[in-house]
Design a protein around this motif. Structure first.
Motif, mmCIF file in Angstrom:
data_model
loop_
_atom_site.group_PDB
_atom_site.id
_atom_site.type_symbol
_atom_site.label_atom_id
_atom_site.label_comp_id
_atom_site.label_asym_id
_atom_site.label_seq_id
_atom_site.Cartn_x
_atom_site.Cartn_y
_atom_site.Cartn_z
ATOM 1 N N ARG A 125 20.221 47.127 34.040
ATOM 2 C CA ARG A 125 20.044 48.291 33.241
ATOM 3 C C ARG A 125 19.460 49.702 33.790
ATOM 4 O O ARG A 125 19.951 50.756 33.569
ATOM 5 N N LYS A 126 18.462 49.409 34.696
ATOM 6 C CA LYS A 126 18.009 50.568 35.684
ATOM 7 C C LYS A 126 19.059 51.249 36.569
ATOM 8 O O LYS A 126 19.139 52.285 36.668
ATOM 9 N N SER A 127 20.322 50.273 36.889
ATOM 10 C CA SER A 127 21.292 50.838 37.754
ATOM 11 C C SER A 127 22.413 51.308 36.796
ATOM 12 O O SER A 127 23.236 52.041 37.421
ATOM 13 N N HIS A 128 22.181 51.518 35.401
ATOM 14 C CA HIS A 128 23.356 52.046 34.465
ATOM 15 C C HIS A 128 24.371 51.421 34.552
ATOM 16 O O HIS A 128 25.484 52.053 34.533
ATOM 17 N N LEU A 129 24.278 49.978 35.078
ATOM 18 C CA LEU A 129 25.522 49.121 34.959
ATOM 19 C C LEU A 129 25.871 48.367 33.552
ATOM 20 O O LEU A 129 26.781 47.763 33.240
ATOM 21 N N THR A 130 24.822 48.655 32.743
ATOM 22 C CA THR A 130 25.126 47.935 31.402
ATOM 23 C C THR A 130 24.229 48.602 30.502
ATOM 24 O O THR A 130 22.979 49.337 30.852
ATOM 25 N N GLU A 131 24.319 48.463 29.360
ATOM 26 C CA GLU A 131 23.642 49.208 28.169
ATOM 27 C C GLU A 131 23.195 48.066 27.298
ATOM 28 O O GLU A 131 22.716 48.213 26.220
ATOM 29 N N ALA A 132 22.996 46.805 27.871
ATOM 30 C CA ALA A 132 22.669 45.809 27.119
ATOM 31 C C ALA A 132 21.078 45.876 26.605
ATOM 32 O O ALA A 132 20.496 46.652 27.475
ATOM 33 N N PRO A 133 20.713 45.307 25.548
ATOM 34 C CA PRO A 133 19.167 45.281 25.369
ATOM 35 C C PRO A 133 18.129 45.010 26.189
ATOM 36 O O PRO A 133 18.597 44.103 27.185
ATOM 37 N N ASP A 134 16.764 45.484 26.157
ATOM 38 C CA ASP A 134 15.991 44.927 27.146
ATOM 39 C C ASP A 134 15.616 43.363 27.037
ATOM 40 O O ASP A 134 15.557 43.045 25.824
ATOM 41 N N PRO A 135 15.992 42.828 28.101
ATOM 42 C CA PRO A 135 15.720 41.277 28.100
ATOM 43 C C PRO A 135 14.582 40.919 27.911
ATOM 44 O O PRO A 135 14.246 39.570 27.423
ATOM 45 N N GLU A 136 13.365 41.754 28.270
ATOM 46 C CA GLU A 136 11.898 41.102 28.175
ATOM 47 C C GLU A 136 11.608 40.402 26.806
ATOM 48 O O GLU A 136 10.871 39.337 26.629
ATOM 49 N N PRO A 137 11.896 41.371 25.889
ATOM 50 C CA PRO A 137 11.452 40.669 24.231
ATOM 51 C C PRO A 137 12.197 39.273 24.033
ATOM 52 O O PRO A 137 11.395 38.436 23.464
#
Length: 373
Positions: free
Chosen positions: A230-242
């Protein structure tokens, strides 16, 4: 007929290992491509690019990015420092070489101990002192070639990871999460069996708990890689932490239920609560298994209505039972057990509802980006 059955078995085994086969194919392509590029560029130590391309190839794009960054940062640090040591510290005699190795290794080994991302730095620094190539072309030129080749290997590895049968860490995470949820369904069944039939599931618990811990660790590791994607902008998937936090909360709820289920319910309690407890077991197990399928295939989460109704029925029965005179005639431990079960089930309801919402977030994201996997 026999040959067709044999072929079907082979296909089944291949299908069960499709992720591993894809990774093996990516590793092979990355190594071969890196070798071809080094030959085209006529690099003097091209094997380092090939080795690096293979080393950085991980199960997901996020994992490959992490390995590439660590490999590059460690190599750059080790090459620069090792090159300076080779250039300015005499190492022509065995005694001088031993002293130079101490100077080259200790600071970088300390750095690697503090920050594991630099664990390749001491190795690179040591190589700068030892190979005849570095002595033939000079330590600084050798350091430059080493960094260039490692960089090339990193680039090839990441490019292959992104474009050749890419495995997103987000997908690996949801697959691991689905495994956790399905194992939780088995665990819940064991707990209910212990409540109603006694401690007959001890052997099952000894197998299930390590499997759940392993699946949770795998999901957590994949979540870290998904965050990197996500930080590398390779995906716009939701934040996995939750999702990971909720999985751990559900795990804690099941531990509480397991503690309350460590001894069977007394016969009067089973006679009164047994029917609602069985209904709760059936609906909970079905909900968890359906939820595991939804996570694995990133589908809409199942409807929790039947589970909610069964839990409400059990809670009502338990509350009525606690209020009756019969309960006052039972040991205080039994009263505490029924109360603990009710409390643990309520916490489980809350966290399971949150897990359903996290699964729904994955579904909405997939609907927005159908090509994301």
């Amino acid at each position: 007929m026999a040959s067709s059955g044999w072929i079907e078995r082979i296909r089944g085994r291949i299908g069960a290992r499709s992720a591993e086969l894809k990774l093996a194919l990516r590793v092979t392509i990355a190594g071969t491509l890196a070798y071809s590029v080094t030959k085209i560029l006529d690099l003097p130590q091209g094997y380092w690019a090939v080795i690096t391309a293979v080393v950085v190839m991980q199960a997901s794009v996020g994992g490959s990015l992490k390995a590439a960054v660590e490999r590059f940062s460690g190599t750059l640090t080790g090459a620069i420092y090792g090159g300076l040591v080779a250039a300015f510290v005499p190492h022509s005699s065995p005694l001088n070489l031993g002293f130079a190795m101490v100077v080259a290794l200790f600071p970088l080994a300390l750095l690697a101990a503090v920050k594991p991302a630099f664990r390749v730095a001491p190795i690179t620094s040591l190589i700068m002192l030892l190979p005849p190539t570095g002595q033939a072309i000079g330590p600084l030129a050798s350091a430059f070639d080493r960094v260039l080749e490692i960089t090339l290997g990193n680039i090839v590895g990441v490019v292959v990871s992104v474009f050749i049968l890419p495995a997103r860490a987000h997908t690996l995470m949801t697959d691991a999460a689905a495994k956790v949820v399905s194992l939780n369904a088995e665990l819940f069944s064991v707990f209910i069996e212990e409540l109603t039939a006694g401690p007959q599931g001890r052997s099952a618990l000894q197998k299930l708990h390590p499997q759940i811990r392993s699946a949770l660790k795998k999901a957590e590791a994949a979540a870290e890689e998904a965050t990197r994607e996500r930080k590398s902008h390779l995906t716009e998937a939701p934040d996995p932490e939750p999702l990971i936090r909720t999985l751990y909360r559900v795990r804690h709820d099941l531990v509480m239920i397991g503690r309350a289920a460590s001894t069977p319910l007394p016969a009067p309690v089973r006679d009164r609560l047994g029917h609602s407890l069985i209904a709760l077991h059936e609906t909970t197990r079905a909900l968890l298994l359906d939820l595991a399928q939804a996570l694995q295939h990133r589908k809409a989460p199942p409807d929790p209505y039947a589970f909610q109704e069964a839990l409400n029925a059990f809670s009502g029965e338990a509350e009525a039972f606690r209020s009756e005179a019969l309960m006052r005639e039972l040991p205080g431990k039994t009263f505490g057990q029924v109360f603990a079960l009710g409390f643990a089930f309520e916490q489980f309801r809350l966290d399971l509802s949150d897990l359903l919402l996290r699964t729904e977030d994955l579904t909405l994201e997939r609907a927005r980006r159908p090509a994301e996997s």
